[in-house]
Design an enzyme around this catalytic site. Structure first.
Site, PDB file in Angstrom:
ATOM      1  N   ASP A 426       8.538 -17.883  -8.001  1.00 20.79           N
ATOM      2  CA  ASP A 426       9.301 -19.110  -8.206  1.00 20.79           C
ATOM      3  C   ASP A 426      10.780 -18.919  -7.848  1.00 20.79           C
ATOM      4  OD1 ASP A 426       6.947 -20.058  -9.173  1.00 20.79           O
ATOM      5  OD2 ASP A 426       7.593 -20.309 -11.245  1.00 20.79           O
ATOM      6  N   HIS A 569       3.099 -31.135  -9.297  1.00 21.04           N
ATOM      7  CA  HIS A 569       2.200 -30.579 -10.299  1.00 21.04           C
ATOM      8  C   HIS A 569       2.859 -30.240 -11.632  1.00 21.04           C
ATOM      9  CE1 HIS A 569       3.657 -27.095  -7.884  1.00 21.04           C
ATOM     10  NE2 HIS A 569       3.804 -26.563  -9.078  1.00 21.04           N
TER      11      HIS A 569
END
Length: 1008
Positions: A426, A569
């Site tokens: 990430d 998401h």
């Protein structure tokens, strides 16, 4: 009345004779040799038109019998009920006490061709792997697998690569969530812009460096702020193959809660941006973070002409099984496919996560040593207590051997000798230092490996498509084709568990307020797209192009991108914060029917007076029913509701239940559903306040409880609106602690352990309740419907918002309506679910009876809704849009009916969108072109036909686009890929297009 019947039948007979005479005349023209010879110069286009006219006449002839039959039945019904108004006004009560409305006698017919029913009962091609079978096969136990905790020990022979060296592609990436812990803008400012700025510099330093990027929402924002030099440098990296755009959607969409309209729309928005600004076309899909994977996504990528895809978050037991059978790469085929046209090559990542410790091989302790951002002195380290080492000449041999061992072990899980190794996490690579740490150290390792022939390895940086291209080349097959001996799979990958019994089934319901709001906004966006496209086309046709305010197009673009962003998401899933407020208020309304069929339904408008009259544009009065808005509780008794046309009673009991969360360390949160056992009945000290409203348009029962108010309404309107029970539940659990409220339907339908849920509103996926799995593992996403059935009946719960659903016992359906949880579930969000709002959940309950001669034909892997079910879903998800109209100074604005379609579409064809394409020169302005996106529905014809309230016909998937739009000329008809990036040769404007059942197709139109 007798005279009226005679006139009706005679009129129908005359119509029938006229149609038949015209048909014979056309038939003689077509088959008379002399006439054909004289017409030898007849243009081919006119012959095509004539053929279409003949087909339409045949259809009319077939339907005429049904029209006469329904007219006759309607007249008979009016006679039998003694429906004569004493005052001549409607609505009124008949002699038997029922209400009579002005449209009671509307003749409608259901004319579905037998060929259009065959798809649902036809045979399917067998696949090597069917996910329902995998679930039945696996024990779902969790033995300790050693260094690969959820797997097994991997061994290999040193000489396995002697004849064919191992090819390794290390793919650097950075997963950027467009909103999660921080907002979209905050992430961009703090991290994403730095990642992209560094990318331009660092990739250019060495042509061997590669990178992939996914989220166009972030990329477009960076592009808008970058100067021309950065833009040109970035374009050069992409065109030179160093940077690949993967998937290319506006976001990396959720795959559980999203509707396929929004999945497609955000994909189009991303692809159109790429085409206009960079001229690149994505080839490979990349989905490392959605919490479970839907077969719908594979189909949409296939229709967009992508050739390969990658997925990551799959249940750890399934990963282990696929790894042990070397089935982690497969052709993903739709369960309903009768051939192999939907096959999509898919790569499944084998280990726990997409971070560096879980991507180089089975041992995270070793892989973490090759995440060079974790070098000593940095902000993050390795939890396994062995830090990375910088690669130098003294240790390169040892480091390379250690890493190569992991590469070899990972490759043993796959069938080819080409290996994919992602390198990222990430928001990685936001500092220039990390680019140097990763690329310089890895290049040293690659150089050493490649210089040692005895290692039989070729390692390099690569893009995702570099990997797929090498794999296809190794097997000698074209891109996207099935390599020999690779398995074919059908099914989906829900529900996801990442460890132990931690099932990610809570997010199917988390923050239902926003899930509901999202669906409403999607419907409004679709309506706006269609109206705008038609308005611009009509302005062009009238020669008023210059006077139409095309600047409104910028608002449409903003709306697309806002809706697209919410499909991320961590947005629609309820695992991040979003705040949206919509407010409407007006006196004059324009009502827009956004579906492709005629519609007869009740429309609700809030008024502040009992003196209400509703008029059409020509002054005709419409029937009105006033209902009070209650502000306090009043004790009343409820009436029973029974389906009137079914002699065989089906018992349906509605219960409300509460789930708690477990007392142990791990508790339910935004992602996880970890209940403390079976649900307990919802109880309150006082009995609910119940009110009954009865009227000509609808009757309803309202039950008011402490934490919810439920309205059960039956519409007294012919057609779809009156065929199902309207259920609305206003939920407010803001005073609860660690509680989840569910609605359970208990019936006497003998459904066993099988139930059915939809995937993304696009297709139906059979499910099975497994006693061997924990309770929470048996819940699935329900974006639009779920049903249970036996050999006599099907009971479908249609929903206007995505929620979690299950069937825990035969004859049951239950849906989680809201969740309030006080703690984080340790998946990164860092908070519970405590921002609940009053939320309206809207449902339709549809009970259908199977035809006497039609037993249940569903296979173990496919099922399809009925035509009534499709229409009910459209009714619920695409409600009539009430559009405000500002009154002019001199009173009522001059409103007129706008009916853009010449006739209704076949009732198995859904107009998914009519989307004006952006100008290539100015993204805020429309081009002359429009995207027509159609979906042909597949349907189960095994249920008794009912009055739909509109004329339902099918045409075996054939449609004349040229004959769709009233007062518009079709100047271009060009088949396109789903996201408009690939085009086929234009068709003749008078061509008839053909769609297979379940097919979604896009066409580029020029309307004027």
């Amino acid at each position: 009345m007798k005279l009226r019947k005679q006139v009706t039948v005679c009129g129908g007979a005359i119509f029938c004779v006229a149609v038949f005479s015209l048909y014979l005349m056309l038939d003689r023209v077509q088959h008379d040799p002399a006439r054909r010879q004289n017409g030898g110069n007849f243009p081919r286009s006119q012959i095509s038109v004539l053929q279409n006219r003949i087909e339409q006449l045949e259809q009319l002839l077939e339907e005429n019998h049904q029209i006469i039959s329904h007219i006759k039945d309607s007249v008979m019904e009016l006679t039998d009920t003694g429906a004569v108004s004493p005052s001549g006004h409607l609505p009124f009560r008949s002699a038997n006490g029922s209400w009579v409305l002005p449209f009671d006698g509307r003749p409608t017919f259901l004319a579905v061709k037998p060929q259009d029913c065959q798809f649902a009962v036809g045979s399917r091609t067998q696949t090597d792997v069917q996910m329902l079978d995998v679930y039945s096969l696996l024990k779902f136990d969790n033995p300790d697998g050693g260094v690969w905790k959820q797997g097994f020990d991997i061994t290999y022979e040193p000489d396995e690569w002697d004849n064919e060296p191992l090819q390794v592609f290390v793919v650097p990436h950075s997963h950027n969530d467009p909103g999660w812990i921080k907002t979209f803008d905050k992430y961009f400012t703090d991290q994403t812009q730095h990642i992209l700025n560094n990318m331009v510099v660092k990739l250019a330093e060495d042509p061997r460096r590669k990178f992939i990027w996914s989220e166009i929402s972030f990329f477009s924002k960076w592009w808008e702020t970058a100067d021309v030099y950065k833009q040109e440098a970035m374009r050069k990296l992409i065109l030179g193959g160093q940077l690949e755009i993967v998937t290319g959607g506006w976001v990396m969409t959720d795959e559980a809660n999203v509707h396929y309209f929004a999945m497609i729309d955000q994909l189009i928005e991303g692809h159109q941006w790429l085409e206009r600004n960079l001229g690149v076309t994505p080839r490979s899909g990349w989905a490392v973070d959605p919490f479970g994977h839907s077969a719908t996504m594979a189909y949409l990528l296939k229709r967009a002409n992508l050739t390969s895809m990658l997925i990551q978050r799959v249940h750890y037991s399934i990963k282990k099984h696929f790894a042990s059978t070397r089935s982690l790469e497969f052709m993903w085929r739709q369960a309903w496919d009768t051939g192999s046209s939907t096959d999509m090559f898919c790569h499944m990542m084998p280990f726990y996560s997409y971070d560096v410790p879980h991507t180089c091989g089975p041992d995270p302790k070793i892989c973490c040593q090759f995440d060079f951002k974790r070098l000593p002195g940095g902000r993050i380290n390795c939890p396994w207590k062995v830090p990375p080492k910088s690669v130098v000449e003294a240790n390169v041999a040892e480091r390379a051997q250690l890493l190569l061992d992991q590469y070899r072990k990972k490759s043993k899980l796959y069938r080819s000798k080409v290996l994919l190794v992602p390198l990222g996490d990430d928001f990685r690579y936001d500092k220039a230092l990390e680019w140097d740490q990763q690329y310089i150290n890895y290049q040293k390792l690659f150089d050493y490996m490649n210089s040692q022939p005895e290692l039989h390895v070729q390692a390099q940086f690569g893009t995702l498509s570099d990997y797929f291209d090498a794999l296809y080349k190794a097997y000698g097959v074209p891109q996207g084709s099935r390599p020999s001996d690779f398995p074919v799979l059908s099914g989906d990958f829900f529900a996801y568990a990442d460890r132990e019994d931690h099932y990610w089934t809570g997010y199917f319901t988390s923050r239902p307020f926003y899930k509901s709001l999202d669906r409403v906004i999607e419907s409004h966006l679709r309506g706006a797209e269609i109206l705008y496209s038609l308005a611009v086309a009509n302005a062009r046709h009238a020669g008023m192009e210059g006077r139409y305010p095309v600047t409104d197009y910028a608002l449409l673009v903003d709306a697309r991108r806002s809706v697209g962003l919410f499909q991320h998401h961590d947005a629609i899933t309820g695992t991040a914060k979003e705040n949206v407020v919509i407010d409407y208020g007006t006196k004059y309304l324009v009502l827009f029917n956004p579906i492709e069929q005629e519609r007869l339904c009740a429309v609700t408008v809030l008024v502040n007076t009992v003196r209400v009259r509703v008029l059409t544009e020509d002054g005709q009065t419409l029937p009105v029913q006033l209902s009070a808005q209650w502000s306090s509780a009043t004790q009343m008794s409820a009436e029973s509701i029974k389906r009137k046309d079914d002699p065989e009673e089906v018992k349906v009991q509605m219960q409300f239940i509460i789930y708690g969360t477990r007392l142990s360390k791990d508790k339910s949160g935004a992602y996880l559903f970890l209940p403390d056992g079976k649900a307990k009945p919802y109880n309150q000290k006082e009995p609910p306040a119940v009110r009954v409203v009865e009227g000509p348009l609808f009757s309803e029962v309202v039950a008011q409880y402490q934490h919810f108010e439920q309205t059960v309404r039956i519409h007294n309107v012919p057609g779809v609106d009156g065929l199902s029970v309207d259920i609305t539940t206003l939920v407010d659990i803001r005073d609860q602690t660690n509680k989840e409220l569910a609605m359970r339907l208990v019936t006497n339908i003998q459904s066993g352990d099988v139930f059915y849920t939809d995937l993304n509103g696009f297709q139906i996926q059979p499910r099975r309740f497994y006693q061997k799995l924990p309770l929470q593992a048996n819940f699935y996403p329900m974006p639009s419907q779920a049903y249970i059935q036996d050999s006599h009946h099907r009971l479908t719960l249609h929903t206007a918002q995505s929620l979690g659903v299950s069937s825990l016992e035969s004859g049951q359906l239950e849906v989680i309506m809201d969740r309030r949880l006080m703690q984080d579930d340790n998946r990164g969000l860092g908070q519970g679910l405590k921002d609940n709002k009053k939320t309206v959940n809207r449902f339709r309950l549809l009970l259908e009876r199977r035809s006497i001669n039609n037993k249940m034909m569903d296979s173990a892997t496919t099922s399809f809704p009925s035509v009534v079910s499709h229409a009910t879903s459209a009714l619920l998800n695409h409600q009539v849009l009430a559009l405000p109209v500002l009154p002019k100074r001199r009173g009522v604005p001059p409103l007129q009916t706008f009916a853009p379609l010449k006739s209704a579409l076949p009732c198995d064809v859904h107009l998914l969108n009519l989307r004006t394409i952006q100008s290539q020169k100015d993204p805020q302005s429309p081009s002359p072109y429009t995207a027509l996106i159609l979906h042909r529905l597949a349907m189960d014809c095994g249920f008794e036909g009912q009055n739909l309230g509109f004329n339902c016909t099918t045409t075996q998937g054939r449609l004349g686009v040229w004959s769709l739009f009233k007062n518009l000329d079709l100047q271009l008809l060009q088949p396109m890929s789903l996201t408009l990036m690939h085009s086929s040769m234009p068709l003749a404007n008078d061509s008839t297009i053909s769609l297979d059942p379940m097919e979604i197709s896009a066409f580029k139109l020029k309307l004027r």
